[in-house]
Design a protein around this motif. Structure first.
Motif, short mmCIF file in Angstrom:
data_model
loop_
_atom_site.label_atom_id
_atom_site.label_comp_id
_atom_site.label_asym_id
_atom_site.label_seq_id
_atom_site.Cartn_x
_atom_site.Cartn_y
_atom_site.Cartn_z
N SER A 154 0.84 -1.20 0.00
CA SER A 154 0.00 0.00 0.00
C SER A 154 0.87 1.25 0.00
CB SER A 154 -0.91 0.01 1.23
OG SER A 154 -1.54 1.26 1.39
N ALA A 155 0.46 2.25 -0.80
CA ALA A 155 1.16 3.54 -0.84
C ALA A 155 0.42 4.60 -0.03
CB ALA A 155 1.33 4.00 -2.28
N ASP A 156 -0.60 4.20 0.69
CA ASP A 156 -1.39 5.14 1.48
C ASP A 156 -0.53 5.81 2.54
OD1 ASP A 156 -3.44 6.55 2.63
OD2 ASP A 156 -4.28 4.83 3.72
N GLY A 157 -0.56 7.16 2.58
CA GLY A 157 0.19 7.90 3.57
C GLY A 157 1.55 8.36 3.10
N LEU A 158 2.03 7.87 1.95
CA LEU A 158 3.37 8.20 1.47
C LEU A 158 3.42 9.50 0.68
CD1 LEU A 158 4.66 4.67 0.44
CD2 LEU A 158 5.23 5.97 2.48
N GLU A 159 2.29 10.19 0.58
CA GLU A 159 2.30 11.46 -0.15
C GLU A 159 3.05 12.54 0.62
OE1 GLU A 159 -1.29 11.08 2.44
OE2 GLU A 159 -0.42 9.87 0.82
N THR A 160 3.30 12.29 1.91
CA THR A 160 4.00 13.28 2.74
C THR A 160 5.18 12.63 3.44
OG1 THR A 160 1.92 14.44 3.16
CG2 THR A 160 3.76 14.92 4.64
N THR A 161 6.32 13.32 3.43
CA THR A 161 7.47 12.91 4.22
C THR A 161 7.60 13.86 5.39
OG1 THR A 161 8.65 12.02 2.31
CG2 THR A 161 9.96 12.53 4.25
N HIS A 162 7.46 13.33 6.60
CA HIS A 162 7.55 14.16 7.79
C HIS A 162 9.00 14.37 8.18
CE1 HIS A 162 3.20 13.80 8.33
NE2 HIS A 162 3.35 12.52 8.03
N THR A 163 9.21 15.42 8.96
CA THR A 163 10.57 15.77 9.40
C THR A 163 10.79 15.48 10.88
OG1 THR A 163 10.81 17.46 7.70
CG2 THR A 163 12.25 17.65 9.62
N LEU A 164 9.80 15.79 11.70
CA LEU A 164 9.89 15.51 13.14
C LEU A 164 8.57 14.90 13.60
CD1 LEU A 164 11.75 18.68 14.48
CD2 LEU A 164 12.61 16.34 14.50
N LEU A 165 8.30 13.71 13.14
CA LEU A 165 7.03 13.05 13.45
C LEU A 165 6.89 12.78 14.94
CD1 LEU A 165 4.47 11.85 12.12
CD2 LEU A 165 5.69 9.65 12.01
N CYS A 166 8.00 12.59 15.61
CA CYS A 166 7.95 12.26 17.04
C CYS A 166 7.89 13.49 17.93
CB CYS A 166 9.16 11.41 17.42
SG CYS A 166 10.74 12.26 17.18
N ARG A 167 7.99 14.67 17.34
CA ARG A 167 7.96 15.90 18.14
C ARG A 167 6.94 16.88 17.55
NH1 ARG A 167 10.48 12.76 20.61
NH2 ARG A 167 12.41 13.02 21.82
N ARG A 168 7.41 17.80 16.71
CA ARG A 168 6.56 18.87 16.22
C ARG A 168 5.37 18.38 15.41
NH1 ARG A 168 10.02 22.62 12.78
NH2 ARG A 168 9.61 21.01 11.22
N GLU A 169 5.56 17.26 14.69
CA GLU A 169 4.49 16.75 13.83
C GLU A 169 3.77 15.55 14.44
OE1 GLU A 169 5.81 17.19 9.37
OE2 GLU A 169 7.59 16.74 10.59
N ALA A 170 3.81 15.44 15.74
CA ALA A 170 3.15 14.31 16.40
C ALA A 170 1.65 14.29 16.12
CB ALA A 170 3.40 14.37 17.91
N GLY A 171 1.08 15.46 15.85
CA GLY A 171 -0.35 15.51 15.53
C GLY A 171 -0.68 14.71 14.28
N ALA A 172 0.26 14.65 13.33
CA ALA A 172 0.02 13.87 12.11
C ALA A 172 -0.12 12.39 12.46
CB ALA A 172 1.16 14.09 11.12
N PHE A 173 0.69 11.93 13.41
CA PHE A 173 0.56 10.54 13.85
C PHE A 173 -0.79 10.32 14.50
CE2 PHE A 173 0.65 7.62 17.43
CZ PHE A 173 0.93 6.43 16.77
#
Length: 739
Positions: free
Chosen positions: A30-49
């Motif tokens: 599946s390619a679902d979710g690969l349209e975006t590459t996150h930079t700090l998924l564990c910190r600033r972009e935790a909301g995306a998770f």
């Protein structure tokens, strides 16, 4: 499955578009979710998770391309309102950073990263049968008085501790006056079992029985030689037989110089052994047994003792572990008719979990005789037995060959689909091996002299490196891989190293014999971080020649079926086709049987002994036939043959596009011996001659009786009855069987 990518603060190049395009062309990915590459998924972009966690419903897994912060993501999922729990929807993690994103050729690693993501998206395999352990916390501590009591003090609030003061420890402190724990003294004579089921026997030859001793110290005061100390054991080398101690201990009756050695048998759930020599010599001791030697100073190494105590304290209750193997008795080539053949699994087992069951004694007629017995409570799941098993009677089940084969196939094919070339699989353990890969990746991030995991090397974490063998290795080569590396750490027993080396020698001989250039299989040894430089260099070795046309066939449940399909494909596309490929004798699962026709009597004992139906007779005439495809080189025919006429020849027969090894061929054939009365064929001339020679001196087989040996069964009976008047009971020597 939704996948979340993160470039870890822009420290690694990620081409999410290329990865997505590859996954869209990969069946089941599946390619679902690969349209975006996150930079700090564990910190600033935790909301995306958190948004992704809420948007994936029950049963739909979520994949996060980060193992560094896996615990943080699990905690975030638990705290996110509306997100399914991990029981309802699993969260998977895949390491892209250390396995390739931080290597020196990270920009060329996109095919590998796509392959790792595609493999991580595969569904979990079906659970296997479990093996239960039940521990009530009964713990035996063995050692010198001081060491044993110190260890017991750290365990007694959690476990029911019994002390066994080792008589061989000599002077090692004093026993506590207060008897808060059961205390015995003696020498261990037997210790076997596993967590929850240890059987311990010890023998005490000292005159003082610690179980009866009240610690009144009257004996110490009464002994004129000072042969008794606060260990409450008598130093017999100093005792002069005054026996004053016996008199003062009359009420308790703890001292008896005439008592035979006391033999005690007890069962325990756990054992802490503080003696210098362990009770188990195998590389992997049973679960629930901990050995911490006291050393020359008489004190256990603090860290090792502390680690053992921490683990012991947690081993109370009911525990399950996977049953790592599946055994098919009908395929086993270990024994037949109490003759021993293949012992590969017994020899390689580092836990002594496998034993022979070759004897028929005590077995009912309906029971299967021969084979092996595997004790699942002792099995540590290394899988080495399944790797060396030539017939496939033992199969690793965690995961099984089909699931493991599908995983390797997806890695290799996705890598190739993304444009990758010369893929090398790096099999490593989930514990020590994975840590070394992480260490190498982190070293490459900060040290320019370290290359890191190359772009063409695909790390594959397995439960144990010895669990993947020649069938999956060759299958990977047939599917287009260039090489298979196996990373060995301190976890692997010496037996595993030797077995893997033998199997790799067989696999390499096969490919070399077919003209495939280069080294396709390699064992890489790196015990800890000090070996990172050697690991780094080994992973950058030159690629080997790949098959011209990869096969789409994945591994089968049956090991021999996988090998047959793989070998046929590799032979069909071989750079230098060969009719016969010689194989090393050690570990060879294929080969021929040579028969010395001058010795062979066609007694067909070998046919009855062959567990794989490689040897067969012909009901129509005296023939010994052989189907080479079925032969596993177990040696049962060789050990069974009474004439010593059989020799094994390790090899792979590929003539006539592989048909030659599938067709039965005649190894030996003679004209049948014909009955001297009716001319009916029965037996062979050599069999009859041997029988007559062996019975020629027997008084029951003289004259007419000797001639009857040349008759078929029917004529023998007829002749015996027609000449009954010639046979008198007095003519037959005592003890001769009546026919």
């Amino acid at each position: 499955m939704k996948t979340l990518l993160c470039d870890c603060n822009r420290t690694m190049p990620l081409d999410s578009g290329a990865i997505a395009r590859t996954l869209m062309r990969t069946p089941g990915a599946s390619a679902d979710g690969l349209e975006t590459t996150h930079t700090l998924l564990c910190r600033r972009e935790a909301g995306a998770f958190q948004r992704a966690a809420k948007s994936t419903g029950p049963g739909e897994a979520l994949l996060v391309a980060c193992t560094q912060e896996s615990q943080l993501f699990l905690d975030l999922n638990a705290e996110t309102a509306g997100a399914p729990s991990t029981d309802e929807r699993p969260i998977h993690f895949v390491n892209l950073r250390e396995t390739g994103g931080w290597s020196r050729d990270a920009k060329a690693a996109t095919p590998k990263l796509a392959a790792l993501i595609a493999a991580a998206q595969m569904p979990d395999v079906q659970p296997v049968t479990t093996v239960p352990f039940h521990s009530a916390g009964r713990c035996l501590v063995i050692g010198g008085a001081d060491a044993a009591q110190s260890a017991a003090a750290m365990l007694r609030d959690r476990l029911a501790v019994t002390l066994l003061v080792d008589e061989a420890a000599g002077v090692d402190g004093a026993l506590a006056q207060r008897r808060d724990l059961p205390v015995f003294a003696g020498r261990v004579t037997r210790l076997r079992g596993w967590l929850g089921a240890f059987e311990v026997q010890w023998s005490s030859s000292n005159p003082i029985d610690l179980d009866l001793c009240t610690r009144c110290n009257a004996c110490l005061d009464a002994c004129p030689e000072g042969a008794i100390d606060f260990r409450y054991q008598i130093d017999l080398s100093r005792c002069k037989s005054h026996r004053d101690c016996v008199q003062v201990c009359d009420a308790a009756g703890a001292i008896d110089f005439n008592r035979a050695p006391l033999v005690t048998d007890e069962r325990f759930d756990l054992v802490l052994d503080l003696r210098d020599t362990p009770a188990f010599s195998q590389h992997q001791p049973p679960q629930g047994y901990f050995h911490v030697p006291q050393g020359v100073r008489g004190a256990a190494e603090p860290k090792r003792l502390f680690d053992a105590v921490l683990q012991l304290r947690e081993l109370v209750g009911t525990f399950d572990k996977p049953k790592f193997f599946h055994y098919q008795h009908r395929l086993c080539a270990h024994s037949r008719n109490e003759q021993i053949g293949c012992t590969a699994c017994i020899d390689v087992c580092s836990t002594s979990a496998i034993s022979s069951d070759a004897s028929r004694k005590g077995k009912a007629k309906t029971e299967l005789a021969g084979g092996i017995v595997v004790e699942p409570h002792l099995c540590a799941g290394c899988g080495a037995c399944t790797t060396v098993c030539p017939s496939g009677a033992l199969t690793f089940a965690y995961p099984g060959p089909v699931d493991q084969g599908k995983r390797l196939h997806r890695l290799i094919t996705t890598y190739a689909r993304a444009g990758g070339q010369n893929a090398a699989l790096l099999l490593h353990s989930e514990q020590a091996g994975a840590k070394l890969i992480d260490d190498l990746g982190r070293a490459a991030r900060v040290d320019r002299s370290v290359h890191g995991v190359p772009a063409r090397v695909l790390p594959v974490a397995v439960w144990h490196t010895a669990s993947v063998g020649i069938d999956l290795w060759l299958s990977a080569i047939a599917q287009g891989a260039s090489q298979v590396f196996v990373l060995l750490t301190a976890e692997e027993a010496p037996e595993y190293r030797a077995a893997l080396a033998e199997q790799m020698a067989v696999a390499q001989a096969l490919l070399t014999g077919l003209g495939y250039a280069g080294e396709h299989f390699k064992l890489i040894e790196a015990r800890d971080a000090r070996d990172l430089a050697a690991l780094d260099a080994a992973l950058r070795s030159a690629p080997a020649q790949v098959v011209a046309q990869p096969t789409p066939i994945v591994a089968q449940a049956d090991k021999r079926a996988t090998l047959d399909l793989t070998i046929d494909h590799l032979s069909a596309h071989a750079p230098a086709p060969a009719d016969v490929v010689a194989l090393p004798k050690a570990g060879a699962p294929f080969g021929a049987v040579l028969v010395d026709t001058a010795k062979c009597t066609l007694c067909l004992s070998c046919v009855g002994a062959c567990p794989e139906n490689a040897l067969a007779d012909n009901p129509e005439r005296p023939q010994l036939r052989f189907t080479e495809k079925n032969c596993v080189q177990c040696g049962l025919c060789e050990t069974t043959c009474p004439e010593g006429a059989i020799t094994l020849v390790p090899r792979l027969l590929l003539a006539d596009e592989g048909r030659a090894r599938r067709q039965p061929r005649v190894l030996h054939e003679v004209e049948p011996f014909r009955c001297i009365r009716c001319s009916k064929p029965f037996g062979t001339l050599k069999v009859i001659e041997n029988m007559m020679a062996k019975l020629s001196a027997h008084p029951a087989f003289q004259g007419a009786a000797a001639e009857r040996l040349k008759m078929c069964g029917d004529c023998r009976v007829i002749d015996l009855h027609s000449n009954a008047s010639e046979v008198r009971i007095t003519d037959v020597p005592r003890g001769t069987p009546r026919y």
